[in-house]
Design a protein around this motif. Structure first.
Motif, PDB file in Angstrom:
ATOM      1  N   PRO A 192       0.859   9.023  24.633  1.00  0.00           N
ATOM      2  CA  PRO A 192       1.828   8.158  23.677  1.00  0.00           C
ATOM      3  C   PRO A 192       1.709   7.970  22.321  1.00  0.00           C
ATOM      4  N   TYR A 193       2.736   7.709  21.857  1.00  0.00           N
ATOM      5  CA  TYR A 193       2.604   7.183  20.604  1.00  0.00           C
ATOM      6  C   TYR A 193       3.302   5.806  20.464  1.00  0.00           C
ATOM      7  N   PHE A 194       2.718   5.222  19.703  1.00  0.00           N
ATOM      8  CA  PHE A 194       3.318   3.475  20.086  1.00  0.00           C
ATOM      9  C   PHE A 194       3.500   2.408  18.703  1.00  0.00           C
ATOM     10  N   ILE A 195       4.752   2.076  18.080  1.00  0.00           N
ATOM     11  CA  ILE A 195       4.578   1.784  16.700  1.00  0.00           C
ATOM     12  C   ILE A 195       4.030   0.045  16.812  1.00  0.00           C
ATOM     13  N   ILE A 196       3.307  -0.588  16.222  1.00  0.00           N
ATOM     14  CA  ILE A 196       2.780  -1.899  16.140  1.00  0.00           C
ATOM     15  C   ILE A 196       2.491  -2.613  14.715  1.00  0.00           C
ATOM     16  N   GLU A 197       3.830  -3.658  14.794  1.00  0.00           N
ATOM     17  CA  GLU A 197       3.867  -4.258  14.011  1.00  0.00           C
ATOM     18  C   GLU A 197       2.298  -5.827  14.144  1.00  0.00           C
ATOM     19  N   ARG A 198       2.076  -5.489  12.696  1.00  0.00           N
ATOM     20  CA  ARG A 198       0.726  -7.176  12.851  1.00  0.00           C
ATOM     21  C   ARG A 198       1.472  -7.672  11.156  1.00  0.00           C
ATOM     22  N   ASN A 199       1.047  -9.040  11.802  1.00  0.00           N
ATOM     23  CA  ASN A 199       1.523 -10.097  11.010  1.00  0.00           C
ATOM     24  C   ASN A 199       0.417 -10.796  11.088  1.00  0.00           C
ATOM     25  N   TYR A 200       0.049 -10.813   9.359  1.00  0.00           N
ATOM     26  CA  TYR A 200      -1.395 -11.529   9.302  1.00  0.00           C
ATOM     27  C   TYR A 200      -1.274 -12.917   7.876  1.00  0.00           C
ATOM     28  N   ALA A 201      -1.966 -13.761   8.466  1.00  0.00           N
ATOM     29  CA  ALA A 201      -1.602 -15.181   7.822  1.00  0.00           C
ATOM     30  C   ALA A 201      -2.907 -14.719   5.771  1.00  0.00           C
ATOM     31  N   GLU A 202      -2.876 -13.876   5.617  1.00  0.00           N
ATOM     32  CA  GLU A 202      -3.747 -13.417   4.553  1.00  0.00           C
ATOM     33  C   GLU A 202      -3.125 -12.163   4.224  1.00  0.00           C
ATOM     34  N   ASN A 203      -3.691 -11.740   2.665  1.00  0.00           N
ATOM     35  CA  ASN A 203      -3.071 -10.856   2.243  1.00  0.00           C
ATOM     36  C   ASN A 203      -3.834  -9.293   3.078  1.00  0.00           C
ATOM     37  N   VAL A 204      -3.602  -8.277   3.412  1.00  0.00           N
ATOM     38  CA  VAL A 204      -3.825  -7.270   3.867  1.00  0.00           C
ATOM     39  C   VAL A 204      -4.845  -6.555   2.041  1.00  0.00           C
ATOM     40  N   PRO A 205      -5.970  -6.461   2.024  1.00  0.00           N
ATOM     41  CA  PRO A 205      -6.798  -6.020   1.006  1.00  0.00           C
ATOM     42  C   PRO A 205      -6.432  -4.664   1.119  1.00  0.00           C
ATOM     43  N   ASP A 263     -10.717   4.685  23.053  1.00  0.00           N
ATOM     44  CA  ASP A 263      -9.501   5.752  22.859  1.00  0.00           C
ATOM     45  C   ASP A 263      -8.135   5.543  22.547  1.00  0.00           C
ATOM     46  N   VAL A 264      -8.215   5.128  21.104  1.00  0.00           N
ATOM     47  CA  VAL A 264      -7.238   4.794  20.235  1.00  0.00           C
ATOM     48  C   VAL A 264      -6.833   5.328  19.239  1.00  0.00           C
ATOM     49  N   ARG A 265      -6.078   6.248  19.217  1.00  0.00           N
ATOM     50  CA  ARG A 265      -6.201   6.408  17.284  1.00  0.00           C
ATOM     51  C   ARG A 265      -4.506   5.851  16.568  1.00  0.00           C
ATOM     52  N   TRP A 266      -6.118   5.957  15.795  1.00  0.00           N
ATOM     53  CA  TRP A 266      -4.780   5.123  14.690  1.00  0.00           C
ATOM     54  C   TRP A 266      -4.230   6.388  13.611  1.00  0.00           C
ATOM     55  N   VAL A 267      -3.102   6.411  13.720  1.00  0.00           N
ATOM     56  CA  VAL A 267      -2.559   7.946  12.962  1.00  0.00           C
ATOM     57  C   VAL A 267      -2.213   7.585  11.130  1.00  0.00           C
ATOM     58  N   PHE A 268      -1.047   6.792  11.049  1.00  0.00           N
ATOM     59  CA  PHE A 268      -1.125   6.321   9.853  1.00  0.00           C
ATOM     60  C   PHE A 268      -0.144   4.622   9.734  1.00  0.00           C
ATOM     61  N   SER A 269      -0.630   3.996   8.592  1.00  0.00           N
ATOM     62  CA  SER A 269       0.392   2.398   8.725  1.00  0.00           C
ATOM     63  C   SER A 269       1.078   1.880   7.377  1.00  0.00           C
ATOM     64  N   PHE A 270       2.190   1.547   7.326  1.00  0.00           N
ATOM     65  CA  PHE A 270       2.668   0.907   5.927  1.00  0.00           C
ATOM     66  C   PHE A 270       2.620  -0.172   6.218  1.00  0.00           C
ATOM     67  N   LEU A 271       2.639  -0.627   4.683  1.00  0.00           N
ATOM     68  CA  LEU A 271       2.007  -1.517   4.631  1.00  0.00           C
ATOM     69  C   LEU A 271       3.162  -2.522   3.656  1.00  0.00           C
ATOM     70  N   SER A 272       3.347  -3.878   3.986  1.00  0.00           N
ATOM     71  CA  SER A 272       4.866  -4.344   2.965  1.00  0.00           C
ATOM     72  C   SER A 272       4.448  -4.796   1.985  1.00  0.00           C
ATOM     73  N   VAL A 273       5.198  -4.912   0.742  1.00  0.00           N
ATOM     74  CA  VAL A 273       4.947  -5.080  -0.909  1.00  0.00           C
ATOM     75  C   VAL A 273       4.461  -6.850  -0.966  1.00  0.00           C
ATOM     76  N   ASP A 274       4.211  -7.556  -0.043  1.00  0.00           N
ATOM     77  CA  ASP A 274       3.616  -8.643   0.073  1.00  0.00           C
ATOM     78  C   ASP A 274       2.045  -8.689   0.639  1.00  0.00           C
ATOM     79  N   HIS A 275       1.869  -8.119   1.709  1.00  0.00           N
ATOM     80  CA  HIS A 275       0.517  -7.517   2.323  1.00  0.00           C
ATOM     81  C   HIS A 275      -0.372  -8.214   3.715  1.00  0.00           C
ATOM     82  N   ARG A 276       0.746  -8.892   3.695  1.00  0.00           N
ATOM     83  CA  ARG A 276       1.208  -9.805   4.806  1.00  0.00           C
ATOM     84  C   ARG A 276       1.238  -9.033   5.841  1.00  0.00           C
ATOM     85  N   LYS A 277       2.170  -7.915   5.970  1.00  0.00           N
ATOM     86  CA  LYS A 277       2.760  -7.277   7.530  1.00  0.00           C
ATOM     87  C   LYS A 277       2.780  -5.958   7.259  1.00  0.00           C
ATOM     88  N   SER A 278       2.364  -5.753   8.814  1.00  0.00           N
ATOM     89  CA  SER A 278       1.957  -4.004   9.019  1.00  0.00           C
ATOM     90  C   SER A 278       2.567  -3.022   9.411  1.00  0.00           C
TER      91      SER A 278
END
Length: 90
Positions: free
Chosen positions: A2-15, A32-47
């Motif tokens: 299966p594939y999953f979308i994960i929403e991540r909220n960060y306290a600081e900007n993601v470098p 046994d999980v595989r990171w396929v790709f991510s989208f990063l928000s403009v403010d770098h605080r959410k992916s």
């Protein structure tokens, strides 16, 4: 698997570039999980990340070990295309 979308909220900007990626991938392999790709928000605080895994629990275990949030995990079945067709996730 299966594939999953994960929403991540960060306290600081993601470098960018994300220098922890190789270490995260090592732990992901162990869980046994595989990171396929991510989208990063403009403010770098959410992916929004696409992962392949057997379960939400495996994603949560990898996230905990990696010290990254996994605020919302949603299993996805496919991509709905502008043409109206459903395509595979990858």
């Amino acid at each position: 698997m299966p594939y999953f979308i994960i929403e991540r909220n960060y306290a600081e900007n993601v470098p960018v570039p994300f220098e922890a990626a190789p270490d995260i991938n090592l732990i992901n392999d162990e869980e046994d999980v595989r990171w396929v790709f991510s989208f990063l928000s403009v403010d770098h605080r959410k992916s929004y990340c696409l992962y392949e895994a057997d379960s939400k629990e495996a994603i949560l275990a990898a996230a905990a070990r990696n010290g990254v949030p996994a605020d919302v995990i949603t299993e996805v079945e496919g991509r709905l295309m502008p043409s109206g067709l459903l395509a595979s996730v990858t």
